[in-house]
Write a protein that holds these residues in place. Structure first.
Motif, PDB file in Angstrom:
ATOM      1  N   TYR A 109       4.247  -5.812  -9.037  1.00  0.00           N
ATOM      2  CA  TYR A 109       2.895  -5.858  -8.475  1.00  0.00           C
ATOM      3  C   TYR A 109       2.261  -4.477  -8.464  1.00  0.00           C
ATOM      4  CZ  TYR A 109       3.998 -10.493  -6.473  1.00  0.00           C
ATOM      5  OH  TYR A 109       4.342 -11.801  -6.282  1.00  0.00           O
ATOM      6  N   LEU A 110       1.008  -4.432  -8.834  1.00  0.00           N
ATOM      7  CA  LEU A 110       0.232  -3.199  -8.750  1.00  0.00           C
ATOM      8  C   LEU A 110      -0.095  -2.905  -7.294  1.00  0.00           C
ATOM      9  CD1 LEU A 110      -1.403  -0.967 -10.292  1.00  0.00           C
ATOM     10  CD2 LEU A 110      -3.352  -2.545 -10.228  1.00  0.00           C
ATOM     11  N   VAL A 111      -0.067  -1.629  -6.911  1.00  0.00           N
ATOM     12  CA  VAL A 111      -0.382  -1.233  -5.547  1.00  0.00           C
ATOM     13  C   VAL A 111      -1.781  -1.720  -5.176  1.00  0.00           C
ATOM     14  CG1 VAL A 111      -1.309   1.039  -6.195  1.00  0.00           C
ATOM     15  CG2 VAL A 111      -0.343   0.702  -3.902  1.00  0.00           C
ATOM     16  N   ASP A 112      -1.958  -2.143  -3.938  1.00  0.00           N
ATOM     17  CA  ASP A 112      -3.258  -2.637  -3.485  1.00  0.00           C
ATOM     18  C   ASP A 112      -4.158  -1.481  -3.056  1.00  0.00           C
ATOM     19  OD1 ASP A 112      -5.187  -4.515  -2.836  1.00  0.00           O
ATOM     20  OD2 ASP A 112      -4.479  -4.735  -0.784  1.00  0.00           O
ATOM     21  N   ILE A 113      -3.658  -0.676  -2.126  1.00  0.00           N
ATOM     22  CA  ILE A 113      -4.406   0.502  -1.681  1.00  0.00           C
ATOM     23  C   ILE A 113      -3.560   1.739  -1.939  1.00  0.00           C
ATOM     24  CG2 ILE A 113      -5.456   1.692   0.281  1.00  0.00           C
ATOM     25  CD1 ILE A 113      -6.029  -1.010   1.532  1.00  0.00           C
ATOM     26  N   ASP A 161      -1.222   3.312 -12.033  1.00  0.00           N
ATOM     27  CA  ASP A 161       0.127   3.479 -12.585  1.00  0.00           C
ATOM     28  C   ASP A 161       1.203   3.429 -11.502  1.00  0.00           C
ATOM     29  OD1 ASP A 161      -0.098   5.924 -11.324  1.00  0.00           O
ATOM     30  OD2 ASP A 161       0.333   7.132 -13.088  1.00  0.00           O
ATOM     31  N   CYS A 162       0.967   2.557 -10.504  1.00  0.00           N
ATOM     32  CA  CYS A 162       1.915   2.451  -9.392  1.00  0.00           C
ATOM     33  C   CYS A 162       2.203   0.973  -9.104  1.00  0.00           C
ATOM     34  CB  CYS A 162       1.353   3.147  -8.155  1.00  0.00           C
ATOM     35  SG  CYS A 162       2.572   3.459  -6.875  1.00  0.00           S
ATOM     36  N   TYR A 163       3.403   0.519  -9.495  1.00  0.00           N
ATOM     37  CA  TYR A 163       3.821  -0.868  -9.342  1.00  0.00           C
ATOM     38  C   TYR A 163       5.108  -0.937  -8.516  1.00  0.00           C
ATOM     39  CZ  TYR A 163       0.565  -2.233 -13.101  1.00  0.00           C
ATOM     40  OH  TYR A 163      -0.555  -2.478 -13.867  1.00  0.00           O
ATOM     41  N   ILE A 164       5.391  -2.125  -7.986  1.00  0.00           N
ATOM     42  CA  ILE A 164       6.603  -2.320  -7.186  1.00  0.00           C
ATOM     43  C   ILE A 164       7.360  -3.555  -7.668  1.00  0.00           C
ATOM     44  CG2 ILE A 164       5.533  -3.751  -5.399  1.00  0.00           C
ATOM     45  CD1 ILE A 164       7.239  -2.261  -3.335  1.00  0.00           C
ATOM     46  N   ASN A 206       0.851  -1.185   0.000  1.00  0.00           N
ATOM     47  CA  ASN A 206       0.000   0.000   0.000  1.00  0.00           C
ATOM     48  C   ASN A 206       0.886   1.234   0.000  1.00  0.00           C
ATOM     49  OD1 ASN A 206      -2.130  -1.782   0.320  1.00  0.00           O
ATOM     50  ND2 ASN A 206      -2.399  -1.371   2.496  1.00  0.00           N
ATOM     51  N   ILE A 207       0.354   2.344  -0.481  1.00  0.00           N
ATOM     52  CA  ILE A 207       1.103   3.592  -0.472  1.00  0.00           C
ATOM     53  C   ILE A 207       0.188   4.722  -0.009  1.00  0.00           C
ATOM     54  CG2 ILE A 207       0.617   4.188  -2.891  1.00  0.00           C
ATOM     55  CD1 ILE A 207       3.540   5.141  -3.097  1.00  0.00           C
ATOM     56  N   ASP A 208       0.715   5.613   0.813  1.00  0.00           N
ATOM     57  CA  ASP A 208      -0.043   6.754   1.329  1.00  0.00           C
ATOM     58  C   ASP A 208       0.816   7.998   1.148  1.00  0.00           C
ATOM     59  OD1 ASP A 208      -1.382   8.705   2.745  1.00  0.00           O
ATOM     60  OD2 ASP A 208      -1.937   7.395   4.407  1.00  0.00           O
TER      61      ASP A 208
END
Length: 302
Positions: free
Chosen positions: A220-224, A193-196, A113-115
């Motif tokens: 992997y695409l961000v979950d949240i 458009d946010c992967y890791i 997740n990213i905030d």
């Protein structure tokens, strides 16, 4: 975890929550009590197989001096653990493990997740990891799962602050320089458009097993995804050159340079109760998106 008894036991009387793993026979340094999340099945009339749940395994793996080898793996049982077919309770005792198999399974990154408001991201692993081994510079954020991306569409972290202890869930604070660059680049602007991706050197589990690599192509695409809802602030009026007519400001985060309206700015001769104040009538932003923004003032304002 397999328990062997001296005679047939009444499986219905078995209580997992009475089982305690400990690091030594007497005066153990560390202990862990199994919870009801773990399950058991009758293996034979005189043996029971305990399937330790993921939550119990993660809790157990946080303890660095317990069940890491045969010599520090003991099991304590009580009279309430189980009874025989005649109703006789088990004798309270503690025994060392007879056969011990270490953990050779590689941990995996399951999701993240990213905030951007808090400037943090959270990593979710398949098991407890050793956070002291976490190398943030082995983590890359990118715009999509492709192996050959333009540098503008990816960012390998330079650092950050790890805010969690050993766990399967790890919270990380972005380094300010990384966050400023991330918000400047045209990706991780939304969930889509946010992967890791991570290398195998990113982290190890409590037994030293390296994580399974996630390549840029299989990222992997961000979950949240949490958008940036924190307004920027002006941190410093950095400079004003009357000869060149260039004014420079430093903001708390990367700003959209095209959104800056010079006519919303004014100059004054004192911080409090100014005698003179001059409102800008125009000007040109001469820097790209950044925390450092410069404006070329008009001749009229100069």
């Amino acid at each position: 975890l397999t328990l062997f008894f001296s005679e047939t036991v009444n499986f219905t009387s078995f209580s997992i929550e009475t089982l305690v793993l400990q690091s030594s026979l007497t005066s153990p340094v560390e202990k862990y009590s199994l919870t009801a999340s773990s399950t058991a099945i009758r293996q034979t009339y005189s043996s029971i197989l305990v399937n330790i749940s993921l939550s119990d395994m993660n809790g157990l793996k946080k303890l660095e001096q317990l069940a890491t080898e045969k010599s520090n793996t003991y099991l304590s049982v009580t009279s309430a653990s189980v009874s025989d077919m005649a109703g006789n309770n088990l004798r309270k005792e503690t025994k060392i493990v007879r056969s011990y198999a270490p953990d050779f399974v590689q941990p995996e990154l399951l999701s993240f997740n990213i905030d951007l408001s808090n400037g943090t991201f959270t990593l979710f692993f398949s098991e407890t990891v050793n956070v002291s081994s976490l190398q943030l510079n082995q983590i890359t954020l990118q715009s999509k799962n492709e192996s050959a991306l333009d540098s503008k569409l990816q960012k390998t972290l330079a650092g950050g602050s790890i805010l969690s202890k050993d766990s399967s869930v790890v919270l990380v604070k972005f380094a300010k320089a990384d966050l400023d660059e991330l918000t400047r680049k045209p990706f991780c602007t939304r969930k889509s458009d946010c992967y890791i991706s991570v290398t195998k050197e990113t982290v190890v589990d409590m037994f030293g097993n390296e994580i399974v690599e996630i390549s840029p192509k299989t990222s992997y695409l961000v979950d949240i995804y949490g958008t940036d809802k924190s307004p920027p602030s002006l941190e410093q009026f950095a400079s004003f050159d009357l000869d060149s007519g260039i004014l420079t400001m430093i903001f708390s985060e990367t700003i959209n340079s095209t959104s800056l309206d010079p006519t919303a700015l004014f100059l004054q001769n004192f911080y409090v109760s100014p005698v003179h104040r001059v409102y800008l009538t125009g000007g040109t932003v001469i820097t790209n998106d950044s925390t450092h923004v410069s404006i070329q003032l008009t001749k009229k304002d100069l």
